[in-house]
Write an enzyme that holds these catalytic residues in place. Sequence first.
Site, short mmCIF file in Angstrom:
data_model
loop_
_atom_site.label_atom_id
_atom_site.label_comp_id
_atom_site.label_asym_id
_atom_site.label_seq_id
_atom_site.Cartn_x
_atom_site.Cartn_y
_atom_site.Cartn_z
N ASP A 159 -8.67 108.03 12.45
CA ASP A 159 -7.89 107.48 13.68
C ASP A 159 -7.25 108.78 14.27
O ASP A 159 -6.91 109.88 13.71
CB ASP A 159 -6.56 106.91 12.97
CG ASP A 159 -7.18 105.55 12.77
OD1 ASP A 159 -7.28 104.74 13.57
OD2 ASP A 159 -7.15 105.28 11.46
N ASP A 166 -11.42 112.86 9.43
CA ASP A 166 -10.43 112.01 9.67
C ASP A 166 -11.11 110.93 10.60
O ASP A 166 -12.08 111.17 11.27
CB ASP A 166 -9.28 112.56 10.25
CG ASP A 166 -8.14 111.56 10.54
OD1 ASP A 166 -7.76 110.74 9.84
OD2 ASP A 166 -7.81 111.52 11.86
N LYS A 180 -5.22 113.98 0.66
CA LYS A 180 -6.73 113.52 1.18
C LYS A 180 -7.39 115.10 0.71
O LYS A 180 -8.63 114.83 0.34
CB LYS A 180 -6.81 113.79 2.69
CG LYS A 180 -6.58 112.68 3.36
CD LYS A 180 -6.98 112.75 4.78
CE LYS A 180 -6.30 111.81 5.66
NZ LYS A 180 -6.95 111.99 7.07
N ASP A 191 -6.22 115.24 12.92
CA ASP A 191 -5.28 115.22 14.10
C ASP A 191 -3.89 115.07 13.59
O ASP A 191 -2.97 115.04 14.38
CB ASP A 191 -5.75 114.04 14.71
CG ASP A 191 -5.14 112.74 14.27
OD1 ASP A 191 -5.20 112.50 13.22
OD2 ASP A 191 -4.58 112.04 15.15
N ASP A 199 -3.90 115.54 7.48
CA ASP A 199 -4.98 116.20 7.08
C ASP A 199 -4.87 117.87 6.86
O ASP A 199 -5.86 118.58 6.44
CB ASP A 199 -5.60 116.53 8.59
CG ASP A 199 -6.22 114.95 9.20
OD1 ASP A 199 -6.95 114.32 8.50
OD2 ASP A 199 -5.54 114.56 10.19
MG LIG Z 1 -5.72 110.70 12.12
#
Ligand SMILES: [Mg+2]
Length: 227
Positions: free
Chosen positions: A14, A12, A155, A178, A182
């Site tokens: 961000d 990931d 994702k 995070d 995810d």
């Molecule tokens: Mg993130």
Amino acid sequence: MDTDGVPPLALDIDGTLTTAAGPIDPRAFDLLADWEAPVVLATGKSFPYPVALAHYAGVPETVVAENGGVVLVEGEVRHAGDPERARAAYRAYVDRGGDPGFTLEGTVNRWRETEVAVDRSRADEALLREVAAEFDLEVFDTGYAYHVKTPGVEKGDGLAVVADALGVEPSAFVAVGDSENDVSTFSVAGRSFAVANADERARAAADVVLAAGYFDGTLAAVERVRG
Ligand SMILES: [Mg+2]
């Protein structure tokens, strides 16, 4: 693919390759450039962001963008999701007095091909979720934005597409992330790590919750799996 024990990564961006303040941690460029196995950048950001990151890190443009809505691998782009429905929901939300924060013309949304993002600090979350549901859409909270997206576009599915194109078992991947976007990546990858700043859903889904946050956490994870 396992290059001398070095597994492919699904990272990931961000909250994972960044500092707490938001920018990419400069050390992330070295990680991307030096990792001996494939690295997939799997993000909720619109397509150009991870492509540009890969380009300027000098690594192949292997990307899952827009929470799985856009996948780029080996030069081939694939789409999933219904952008017109997402934009219609955005307009309905605004018509009902909702503040989107991010316009459709601004850089957050103008290149977004399959979903729409709304500013988390400005939006009326309850109204946004209500309108999204009326359009048979769902809202993902990445901790940075609310993403109005087509259910079932994830994702993790994008990672499976990438793995297939690269001839790698999805379970060979090590994922780091995070937030709730995810969780699907964590279920497809063989090993998964949530950085310390991760939200509850990511923490619950990960094999390991790291003591360190942001890119410090990611570094700790990849050092552990480097073999
Ligand atoms: Mg993130």
